[in-house]
Design a protein around this motif. Structure first.
Motif, mmCIF file in Angstrom:
data_model
loop_
_atom_site.group_PDB
_atom_site.id
_atom_site.type_symbol
_atom_site.label_atom_id
_atom_site.label_comp_id
_atom_site.label_asym_id
_atom_site.label_seq_id
_atom_site.Cartn_x
_atom_site.Cartn_y
_atom_site.Cartn_z
ATOM 1 N N ASP A 110 0.818 -1.209 0.000
ATOM 2 C CA ASP A 110 0.000 0.000 0.000
ATOM 3 C C ASP A 110 0.855 1.264 0.000
ATOM 4 O OD1 ASP A 110 -2.928 0.931 0.468
ATOM 5 O OD2 ASP A 110 -1.776 2.091 1.922
ATOM 6 N N HIS A 111 0.230 2.360 -0.410
ATOM 7 C CA HIS A 111 0.883 3.685 -0.369
ATOM 8 C C HIS A 111 1.385 4.015 1.034
ATOM 9 C CE1 HIS A 111 0.594 8.083 -2.092
ATOM 10 N NE2 HIS A 111 1.793 7.781 -1.650
ATOM 11 N N ASN A 112 0.703 3.494 2.060
ATOM 12 C CA ASN A 112 1.135 3.733 3.438
ATOM 13 C C ASN A 112 2.525 3.176 3.726
ATOM 14 O OD1 ASN A 112 -1.096 4.966 5.333
ATOM 15 N ND2 ASN A 112 -2.177 3.627 3.884
ATOM 16 N N ALA A 113 3.008 2.263 2.884
ATOM 17 C CA ALA A 113 4.371 1.754 3.054
ATOM 18 C C ALA A 113 5.405 2.765 2.584
ATOM 19 C CB ALA A 113 4.541 0.445 2.287
ATOM 20 N N ALA A 114 4.969 3.701 1.741
ATOM 21 C CA ALA A 114 5.876 4.724 1.216
ATOM 22 C C ALA A 114 5.721 6.061 1.927
ATOM 23 C CB ALA A 114 5.632 4.930 -0.281
ATOM 24 N N PHE A 115 4.498 6.360 2.356
ATOM 25 C CA PHE A 115 4.210 7.701 2.871
ATOM 26 C C PHE A 115 3.528 7.620 4.224
ATOM 27 C CE2 PHE A 115 2.266 11.952 2.888
ATOM 28 C CZ PHE A 115 3.328 12.714 2.422
ATOM 29 N N ASN A 116 4.031 8.391 5.161
ATOM 30 C CA ASN A 116 3.449 8.490 6.504
ATOM 31 C C ASN A 116 2.429 9.625 6.484
ATOM 32 O OD1 ASN A 116 2.878 9.020 9.219
ATOM 33 N ND2 ASN A 116 4.913 8.373 9.882
ATOM 34 N N PHE A 117 1.178 9.283 6.236
ATOM 35 C CA PHE A 117 0.153 10.315 6.053
ATOM 36 C C PHE A 117 -0.074 11.156 7.311
ATOM 37 C CE2 PHE A 117 -0.603 7.608 2.421
ATOM 38 C CZ PHE A 117 -0.915 8.524 1.424
ATOM 39 N N PRO A 118 -0.105 10.566 8.527
ATOM 40 C CA PRO A 118 -0.271 11.414 9.714
ATOM 41 C C PRO A 118 0.854 12.441 9.886
ATOM 42 C CG PRO A 118 -0.749 9.133 10.259
ATOM 43 C CD PRO A 118 -0.174 9.133 8.873
ATOM 44 N N GLU A 119 2.067 12.070 9.471
ATOM 45 C CA GLU A 119 3.222 12.966 9.607
ATOM 46 C C GLU A 119 3.476 13.784 8.345
ATOM 47 O OE1 GLU A 119 4.857 13.421 12.401
ATOM 48 O OE2 GLU A 119 3.692 11.873 13.464
ATOM 49 N N ASP A 120 2.740 13.494 7.263
ATOM 50 C CA ASP A 120 2.901 14.187 5.986
ATOM 51 C C ASP A 120 4.347 14.158 5.501
ATOM 52 O OD1 ASP A 120 1.972 15.623 3.752
ATOM 53 O OD2 ASP A 120 2.588 17.538 4.627
ATOM 54 N N ASP A 121 4.913 12.949 5.516
ATOM 55 C CA ASP A 121 6.302 12.806 5.064
ATOM 56 C C ASP A 121 6.527 11.381 4.578
ATOM 57 O OD1 ASP A 121 8.865 13.543 4.493
ATOM 58 O OD2 ASP A 121 9.572 13.585 6.571
ATOM 59 N N PHE A 122 7.533 11.222 3.741
ATOM 60 C CA PHE A 122 7.853 9.900 3.217
ATOM 61 C C PHE A 122 8.507 9.025 4.268
ATOM 62 C CE2 PHE A 122 7.404 12.124 -0.816
ATOM 63 C CZ PHE A 122 6.811 11.154 -1.620
ATOM 64 N N HIS A 123 8.151 7.739 4.248
ATOM 65 C CA HIS A 123 8.908 6.748 5.013
ATOM 66 C C HIS A 123 10.251 6.530 4.323
ATOM 67 C CE1 HIS A 123 5.888 5.481 7.876
ATOM 68 N NE2 HIS A 123 5.010 5.198 6.933
ATOM 69 N N SER A 124 11.177 5.958 5.050
ATOM 70 C CA SER A 124 12.469 5.630 4.459
ATOM 71 C C SER A 124 12.308 4.492 3.460
ATOM 72 C CB SER A 124 13.449 5.205 5.549
ATOM 73 O OG SER A 124 13.053 3.947 6.102
ATOM 74 N N PRO A 125 13.195 4.408 2.462
ATOM 75 C CA PRO A 125 13.164 3.259 1.545
ATOM 76 C C PRO A 125 13.290 1.930 2.285
ATOM 77 C CG PRO A 125 14.558 5.001 0.663
ATOM 78 C CD PRO A 125 14.207 5.409 2.072
ATOM 79 N N GLU A 126 14.006 1.943 3.399
ATOM 80 C CA GLU A 126 14.169 0.712 4.190
ATOM 81 C C GLU A 126 12.820 0.253 4.752
ATOM 82 O OE1 GLU A 126 17.876 2.640 3.528
ATOM 83 O OE2 GLU A 126 16.091 3.437 4.563
ATOM 84 N N HIS A 127 12.008 1.209 5.197
ATOM 85 C CA HIS A 127 10.673 0.864 5.705
ATOM 86 C C HIS A 127 9.833 0.239 4.587
ATOM 87 C CE1 HIS A 127 6.927 1.356 8.067
ATOM 88 N NE2 HIS A 127 6.389 1.630 6.892
ATOM 89 N N THR A 128 9.896 0.814 3.419
ATOM 90 C CA THR A 128 9.142 0.297 2.277
ATOM 91 C C THR A 128 9.580 -1.121 1.932
ATOM 92 O OG1 THR A 128 8.928 2.549 1.405
ATOM 93 C CG2 THR A 128 8.508 0.739 -0.122
ATOM 94 N N GLU A 129 10.882 -1.357 1.916
ATOM 95 C CA GLU A 129 11.386 -2.686 1.572
ATOM 96 C C GLU A 129 11.057 -3.716 2.646
ATOM 97 O OE1 GLU A 129 15.369 -2.807 0.124
ATOM 98 O OE2 GLU A 129 15.022 -1.246 -1.384
ATOM 99 N N ARG A 130 11.029 -3.289 3.916
ATOM 100 C CA ARG A 130 10.613 -4.223 4.985
ATOM 101 C C ARG A 130 9.157 -4.636 4.772
ATOM 102 N NH1 ARG A 130 13.596 -0.828 8.413
ATOM 103 N NH2 ARG A 130 11.699 0.260 9.090
ATOM 104 N N THR A 131 8.323 -3.693 4.372
ATOM 105 C CA THR A 131 6.918 -4.003 4.100
ATOM 106 C C THR A 131 6.808 -4.994 2.947
ATOM 107 O OG1 THR A 131 6.318 -1.769 4.825
ATOM 108 C CG2 THR A 131 4.662 -2.995 3.585
ATOM 109 N N LEU A 132 7.554 -4.737 1.883
ATOM 110 C CA LEU A 132 7.551 -5.659 0.740
ATOM 111 C C LEU A 132 8.056 -7.038 1.146
ATOM 112 C CD1 LEU A 132 7.153 -6.103 -2.326
ATOM 113 C CD2 LEU A 132 9.525 -5.352 -2.633
ATOM 114 N N SER A 133 9.056 -7.080 2.000
ATOM 115 C CA SER A 133 9.625 -8.345 2.447
ATOM 116 C C SER A 133 8.583 -9.220 3.135
ATOM 117 C CB SER A 133 10.795 -8.094 3.408
ATOM 118 O OG SER A 133 11.326 -9.303 3.896
#
Length: 424
Positions: A110-133
């Motif tokens: 989901d987009h939530n793996a890339a973007f922290n909507f409550p904080e209005d900022d991008f997550h780190s690429p590492e966070h995104t890859e952990r989600t994909l993992s």
């Protein structure tokens, strides 16, 4: 590998598209094709999932407040699906081949793996890859090792197009996540059987997100969107830095004041370029000369009768549908999509093609084990075996209970047969 097929290079230049007269989409087709006698040997088969769209967040309603999304529960469906695919693969007989490959038809996380909507900022690429993992480690458990990952809007939110072409490797997975064939093409064809061809298309060839995460919005596509959606135009005027910030998702009321099929002109949809449409037409014409039936894989919906109010339609769906009804008439057996989480089905009488929209695991209920399906291609029909998200599934509406093979009985399964017209 299913990716070893004839392919053409992609194009990123936007197509010229004029909006047709808007009309409200009709209700989903309710008529159920009936099975008549034996359909003979299965020529090839594959597994099908779409829109796992996992994120490590609590369940919540979607932006329209009409859909409860069970983000973590989507992994349970993926796990059951892989077990089902493995069992069906291992149950191959003289009349029922094992699975040639498995398709995930877009939006794996989901987009939530890339973007922290409550904080209005991008997550780190590492966070995104952990989600994909967390997803890929489950898919790796499937006994079928050839996977086709098609391009969805959430792929573009989470990764750059370069990453999706080169492949993303994550811990715990023996599979590489990539949305191209071995040549790096986002739209391509392959032939799993001499009588069949599969066409994988890129519905974000023309898109504000066509370059992917961190690359900025595609400005020509953004101008095209703003010409057709006054809400998008007002948002861009108020936020002139949006090309760099990429903050177009969920920031404004997409559909306010839009009527009928005009509702397709929103950021999460896209289009096929003129170049890709010409490639598709050539592939269909070649398939006809070789007496091959065709299955098209496209994340975004193509037929207005399957789309709820047009909200999930390809921007230039009319152009693609025209190609299917001319060059693809009697050749295209089915167009398989995701994107619309509630699913959908329609038989297009003009072309003879079945338009099937897979439901999302995000909406899975406790009543059933799905949504997922094994799709078997026969000479004169396509059969879908599996489970919907609940008892209202448009894919398995009116379907018979499937009891043919013992290994599949770990799940409550259903079978729906979609007859094919004789090839002209």
């Amino acid at each position: 590998s299913p990716h070893d097929g004839a392919a053409r290079a992609t194009s990123s230049s936007p197509a010229t598209m004029d909006s047709p007269t808007a009309t409200s989409a009709s209700a989903l087709a309710a008529a159920e094709p009936k099975e008549g006698g034996s359909h003979g040997r299965v020529e090839f088969a594959f597994g099908m999932l779409a829109d796992i769209q996992y994120a490590d967040i609590d369940d919540k309603m979607n932006a329209s407040r009409n859909q409860l999304r069970r983000y973590r529960g989507a992994l349970d469906v993926a796990r059951r699906a892989c077990r089902f695919f493995s069992q069906m693969h291992g149950a191959s007989t003289a009349d029922a081949a094992g699975l040639s490959f498995v398709v995930h038809c877009g939006d794996i996380i989901d987009h939530n793996a890339a973007f922290n909507f409550p904080e209005d900022d991008f997550h780190s690429p590492e966070h995104t890859e952990r989600t994909l993992s967390n997803v890929m480690s489950i898919l790796s458990e499937c006994d079928v090792k050839d996977w086709v990952f098609t391009l969805g809007n959430h792929e573009m939110y989470n990764f750059s197009r370069q990453q999706l072409a080169g492949g993303v490797d994550v811990p715990g997975s023996s599979l590489t996540f990539k949305c191209t064939n071995d040549a790096g093409d986002f739209y391509y064809s392959f032939s799993p059987h001499p009588s069949w061809r599969v066409l994988v298309v890129d519905p974000y060839d023309v898109s504000i997100y066509s370059k992917g995460r961190g690359q900025g919005l595609e400005e020509e596509a953004l101008r095209l969107l703003c010409r057709h959606n006054h809400n998008a135009r007002a948002w861009v005027e108020e936020h002139p830095d949006v090309v760099e910030t990429e903050r177009m998702s969920g920031g404004f009321p997409y559909f306010a004041g839009l009527e009928g099929l005009q509702k397709r002109w929103v950021p999460f949809n896209g289009a096929m370029s003129d170049r890709q449409l010409k490639w598709l037409e050539a592939e269909l014409e070649e398939s006809r000369t070789q007496s091959q039936r065709v299955i098209v894989l496209c994340h975004v919906l193509v037929h207005p009768e399957t789309s709820k109010e047009g909200k999930t339609l390809l921007w230039n769906y009319d152009q693609l549908l025209e190609v299917i009804r001319t060059a693809g008439k009697g050749v295209v057996a089915a167009v398989l999509s995701g994107h619309q989480h509630e699913g959908g089905y329609h038989l297009d009488e003009e072309s003879g093609a079945h338009f099937v929209v897979m439901e999302s695991p995000l909406l899975a209920s406790e009543e059933t084990k799905g949504p997922f399906a094994v799709i078997r291609a026969h000479e004169d029909c396509i059969s879908l075996i599996g489970s919907g998200r609940d008892q209202t599934s448009p894919i398995f509406s009116g379907a018979e209970e499937y009891q043919d093979e013992g290994p599949a009985q770990d799940f409550e399964c259903f079978k729906r047969v979609l007859p094919l017209r004789p090839m002209a």
